[in-house]
Design an enzyme around this catalytic site. Structure first.
Site, PDB file in Angstrom:
ATOM      1  N   ASP A 117      -5.622  -3.506  -2.540  1.00  0.00           N
ATOM      2  CA  ASP A 117      -5.652  -2.040  -2.633  1.00  0.00           C
ATOM      3  C   ASP A 117      -4.320  -1.506  -3.145  1.00  0.00           C
ATOM      4  OD1 ASP A 117      -4.407  -2.786  -0.228  1.00  0.00           O
ATOM      5  OD2 ASP A 117      -5.006  -0.939   0.799  1.00  0.00           O
TER       6      ASP A 117
ATOM      7  N   GLU B 190       0.835  -1.206   0.000  1.00  0.00           N
ATOM      8  CA  GLU B 190       0.000   0.000   0.000  1.00  0.00           C
ATOM      9  C   GLU B 190       0.866   1.251   0.000  1.00  0.00           C
ATOM     10  OE1 GLU B 190      -1.194   2.260   3.631  1.00  0.00           O
ATOM     11  OE2 GLU B 190      -2.966   0.981   3.414  1.00  0.00           O
TER      12      GLU B 190
END
Length: 369
Positions: free
Chosen positions: A117, A56
């Site tokens: 993500d 991330e």
């Protein structure tokens, strides 16, 4: 004499351009690099004793580098990620989500599972870097990574259709699936729809995830879907809107006004805006089922809501809070939320209706307004 005069004029123009470029740099990004990114291109979260790095963090930093037109930083981040999280090839492997100090003498991958993500933002940033910088290598790697995400992290869920799992392992059971509504920003879903299945349907199923899991107008951090029973929205301690879900409001606020999904999302999540305006600060946690809030959200929450809040006075209150309590060198997550929210608020970047990046490279710098 005229030759000398022309020479002086040329030097003056060059100096003016250099000074303008320096004045128009992104100070918050430059400080983030100093505080959080190693010389090798590793984003370090100092809040964890293991000095961890996540996929991330790498992906967010790649986005900021692209928005800032910082090609050297982007290349360093990309190379470190590929060499240390993806076994040397982002074409062949999804990046491991967690890296850090395993023991006093060993730095390595701590968890080889993926986090979609980070994968999503990384693929998008590579594709957009390829387009904006005309770098074929980034385009090719971004395309390959997106295909791998579709193969390893996208699943057809009965009653829903194609859905993005939070990672390749641990989120799907025989009749139950766990999702994180903040993992697929709608504008990125729109961008990926040009690549056909499964992305062309993921945009709509992702909208269902966002709208249907917020009965009181607050998106959950995590939510389960069960076959024949649907979303599990019964009151429980884990069904809260907090540190993950704050990004749902951020992504929605940064969408292009011409995207028809934006108005629907802003309307659904209006209670979050109303609550923030009423209290003067965002809540830290909200019970998704009852709508009851508790605690004061950190400064990163205020920054994340700058694109989301539609009332200018409400924006001004949160803008001032960010200015007064800007994250320091020990607040990784608050800092990245601030780079997103304040960066957007300062017009350093925008997203087009197609989900492409519209950077502010060639325009005069502006302050928050």
């Amino acid at each position: 004499m005229m030759t000398m005069l022309r020479g002086w004029i040329t030097m003056l123009v060059m100096l003016t351009a250099i000074n303008a470029q320096a004045a128009c740099s992104w100070p918050a990004w430059e400080q983030f690099k100093k505080d959080y990114i190693s010389q090798q291109g590793r984003v370090i979260d100092p809040g964890d004793a293991r000095k961890i790095t996540t996929s991330e963090g790498q992906s967010y930093a790649m986005f900021f580098a692209l928005a800032a037109n910082d090609r050297p930083a982007f290349a360093q981040l990309f190379n470190w990620t590929q060499n240390n999280l993806a076994q040397g090839s982002l074409r062949e492997y999804l990046p491991a989500w967690l890296w850090g100090q395993k023991d006093p003498d060993t730095w390595s991958v701590l968890d080889s599972n993926s986090a979609s993500d980070g994968d999503i933002w990384m693929a998008w940033s590579l594709l957009e870097a390829g387009r904006l910088w005309k770098e074929t290598r980034y385009t090719e790697v971004g395309t390959a990574l997106l295909k791998r995400i579709a193969r390893e992290e996208v699943l057809n869920v009965p009653g829903l259709g194609s859905m993005l799992l939070p990672g390749k392992i641990g989120f799907a059971e025989a009749n139950s699936w766990r999702f994180n509504p903040s993992y697929l920003p709608p504008q990125l879903a729109q961008y990926f729809s040009r690549f056909g299945a499964p992305w062309s349907t993921l945009r709509e199923t992702n909208l269902r995830l966002l709208l249907e899991t917020a009965p009181k107008g607050f998106s959950p951090d995590w939510v389960r879907y069960e076959s024949k029973q649907g979303w599990q929205l019964k009151a429980e301690k884990t069904l809260i809107s907090s540190y993950d879900a704050i990004r749902v409001y951020l992504w929605a606020g940064m969408m292009h006004d011409g995207d028809p999904q934006k108005a629907r999302l802003l309307a659904r999540f209006k209670p979050m805006a109303t609550l923030t305006m009423k209290n003067g600060v965002p809540p830290e946690k909200v019970d998704v089922v009852s709508g009851n809030a508790q605690g004061t959200g950190p400064v990163g929450f205020s920054a994340a809501l700058l694109p989301f809040l539609q009332n200018r006075d409400a924006q001004a209150v949160q803008r001032q809070r960010v200015a007064d309590h800007f994250p320091g060198s020990d607040a990784y997550y608050n800092y990245v939320l601030t780079l997103f929210g304040q960066g957007w608020d300062q017009h350093r970047f925008r997203f087009t209706v197609k989900g492409e990046l519209l950077p502010d490279w060639g325009q005069e710098c502006v302050s928050s307004r």
